[in-house]
Design a protein around this motif. Sequence first.
Motif, PDB file in Angstrom:
ATOM      1  N   PRO A   1       0.803  -1.229   0.000  1.00  0.00           N
ATOM      2  CA  PRO A   1       0.000   0.000   0.000  1.00  0.00           C
ATOM      3  C   PRO A   1       0.833   1.275   0.000  1.00  0.00           C
ATOM      4  O   PRO A   1       0.426   2.288  -0.565  1.00  0.00           O
ATOM      5  CB  PRO A   1      -0.833  -0.112   1.277  1.00  0.00           C
ATOM      6  N   TRP A   2       1.984   1.253   0.642  1.00  0.00           N
ATOM      7  CA  TRP A   2       2.845   2.435   0.737  1.00  0.00           C
ATOM      8  C   TRP A   2       3.409   2.851  -0.619  1.00  0.00           C
ATOM      9  O   TRP A   2       3.857   3.979  -0.773  1.00  0.00           O
ATOM     10  CB  TRP A   2       3.976   2.186   1.732  1.00  0.00           C
ATOM     11  N   ALA A   3       3.363   1.961  -1.616  1.00  0.00           N
ATOM     12  CA  ALA A   3       3.863   2.295  -2.951  1.00  0.00           C
ATOM     13  C   ALA A   3       2.799   2.995  -3.803  1.00  0.00           C
ATOM     14  O   ALA A   3       3.113   3.569  -4.849  1.00  0.00           O
ATOM     15  CB  ALA A   3       4.343   1.026  -3.655  1.00  0.00           C
ATOM     16  N   ASP A   4       1.569   2.965  -3.358  1.00  0.00           N
ATOM     17  CA  ASP A   4       0.462   3.601  -4.082  1.00  0.00           C
ATOM     18  C   ASP A   4       0.643   5.121  -4.041  1.00  0.00           C
ATOM     19  O   ASP A   4       0.844   5.696  -2.968  1.00  0.00           O
ATOM     20  CB  ASP A   4      -0.851   3.202  -3.402  1.00  0.00           C
ATOM     21  N   PRO A   5       0.561   5.799  -5.184  1.00  0.00           N
ATOM     22  CA  PRO A   5       0.707   7.264  -5.191  1.00  0.00           C
ATOM     23  C   PRO A   5      -0.327   7.996  -4.326  1.00  0.00           C
ATOM     24  O   PRO A   5      -0.091   9.133  -3.923  1.00  0.00           O
ATOM     25  CB  PRO A   5       0.541   7.644  -6.665  1.00  0.00           C
ATOM     26  N   LEU A   6      -1.453   7.353  -4.027  1.00  0.00           N
ATOM     27  CA  LEU A   6      -2.492   7.986  -3.208  1.00  0.00           C
ATOM     28  C   LEU A   6      -2.401   7.628  -1.721  1.00  0.00           C
ATOM     29  O   LEU A   6      -3.250   8.038  -0.930  1.00  0.00           O
ATOM     30  CB  LEU A   6      -3.878   7.615  -3.739  1.00  0.00           C
ATOM     31  N   PHE A   7      -1.389   6.883  -1.349  1.00  0.00           N
ATOM     32  CA  PHE A   7      -1.243   6.423   0.039  1.00  0.00           C
ATOM     33  C   PHE A   7      -1.235   7.589   1.026  1.00  0.00           C
ATOM     34  O   PHE A   7      -1.998   7.604   1.998  1.00  0.00           O
ATOM     35  CB  PHE A   7       0.040   5.596   0.165  1.00  0.00           C
ATOM     36  N   ILE A   8      -0.413   8.584   0.782  1.00  0.00           N
ATOM     37  CA  ILE A   8      -0.301   9.728   1.690  1.00  0.00           C
ATOM     38  C   ILE A   8      -1.602  10.526   1.701  1.00  0.00           C
ATOM     39  O   ILE A   8      -2.064  10.962   2.765  1.00  0.00           O
ATOM     40  CB  ILE A   8       0.904  10.612   1.299  1.00  0.00           C
ATOM     41  N   ASP A   9      -2.231  10.702   0.524  1.00  0.00           N
ATOM     42  CA  ASP A   9      -3.530  11.400   0.450  1.00  0.00           C
ATOM     43  C   ASP A   9      -4.562  10.719   1.340  1.00  0.00           C
ATOM     44  O   ASP A   9      -5.316  11.395   2.056  1.00  0.00           O
ATOM     45  CB  ASP A   9      -4.060  11.394  -0.987  1.00  0.00           C
ATOM     46  N   ARG A  10      -4.611   9.396   1.259  1.00  0.00           N
ATOM     47  CA  ARG A  10      -5.608   8.640   2.033  1.00  0.00           C
ATOM     48  C   ARG A  10      -5.401   8.823   3.536  1.00  0.00           C
ATOM     49  O   ARG A  10      -6.363   8.982   4.289  1.00  0.00           O
ATOM     50  CB  ARG A  10      -5.547   7.162   1.663  1.00  0.00           C
ATOM     51  N   ILE A  11      -4.150   8.789   3.961  1.00  0.00           N
ATOM     52  CA  ILE A  11      -3.861   8.956   5.388  1.00  0.00           C
ATOM     53  C   ILE A  11      -4.262  10.360   5.847  1.00  0.00           C
ATOM     54  O   ILE A  11      -4.949  10.517   6.861  1.00  0.00           O
ATOM     55  CB  ILE A  11      -2.372   8.684   5.683  1.00  0.00           C
ATOM     56  N   ALA A  12      -3.833  11.369   5.102  1.00  0.00           N
ATOM     57  CA  ALA A  12      -4.142  12.760   5.486  1.00  0.00           C
ATOM     58  C   ALA A  12      -5.651  13.006   5.501  1.00  0.00           C
ATOM     59  O   ALA A  12      -6.162  13.680   6.402  1.00  0.00           O
ATOM     60  CB  ALA A  12      -3.439  13.730   4.547  1.00  0.00           C
ATOM     61  N   ALA A  13      -6.360  12.449   4.534  1.00  0.00           N
ATOM     62  CA  ALA A  13      -7.819  12.632   4.484  1.00  0.00           C
ATOM     63  C   ALA A  13      -8.491  11.969   5.692  1.00  0.00           C
ATOM     64  O   ALA A  13      -9.418  12.536   6.289  1.00  0.00           O
ATOM     65  CB  ALA A  13      -8.380  12.079   3.181  1.00  0.00           C
ATOM     66  N   LEU A  14      -8.024  10.786   6.073  1.00  0.00           N
ATOM     67  CA  LEU A  14      -8.599  10.111   7.240  1.00  0.00           C
ATOM     68  C   LEU A  14      -8.246  10.867   8.529  1.00  0.00           C
ATOM     69  O   LEU A  14      -9.083  10.982   9.433  1.00  0.00           O
ATOM     70  CB  LEU A  14      -8.130   8.653   7.311  1.00  0.00           C
ATOM     71  N   GLN A  15      -7.035  11.405   8.599  1.00  0.00           N
ATOM     72  CA  GLN A  15      -6.676  12.218   9.767  1.00  0.00           C
ATOM     73  C   GLN A  15      -7.608  13.421   9.888  1.00  0.00           C
ATOM     74  O   GLN A  15      -8.066  13.754  10.979  1.00  0.00           O
ATOM     75  CB  GLN A  15      -5.213  12.681   9.673  1.00  0.00           C
TER      76      GLN A  15
END
Length: 181
Positions: free
Chosen positions: A48-62
């Motif tokens: 999952p960490w290789a997905d370009p949207l990984f960081i977006d998903r975390i920030a959105a959930l935060q």
Amino acid sequence: MKRFILTGAPGAGKTSILSALAAGGYAIVPEAATDVMTARLALAQAEPWADPLFIDRIAALQRQRREAPVHPGATVQVHDRSAVCTLALARHLGHPVPPVLEQEVAWATGGGSFDHRVFFVRLLGFIEPTAVRRIGYAESQAFERIHEDCYRRLGFDLVDVPARTVAERAAAIDAHIRSWA
């Protein structure tokens, strides 16, 4: 509402400490990255960490979690990580910083959002791998340094939480919060 951040490298014992704080009556905001990893792994995404949207998903959930209603009567909230941690993760992984993360970091560093003192949980000297935690000890140490650097550069003061028992660590954090709240 006083909001505090509990952070540190993967495998440092944050979740156990937060469970103890929750049992002591604190309102807790759970970590987003672990839940994003769990959800992506359940969808058979091997890395999952290789997905370009990984960081977006975390920030959105935060963002979703910090905007969620707080239990009536709660005066203190302890967050399992913050957007600054996600910024450290983006840097660690070599991902760009997406707009949603920039906005969340701006909120986190804005006046009155989080207390400027951040509980920084130190590594225990080992890592217990899990389905979600796939980092070795040496990499976790490197990630710890990135975390420290991000928080310090953004003006936070780190309150060291050394390797001790869960009860001792939770009691130390509780004593700090009570003296500050």
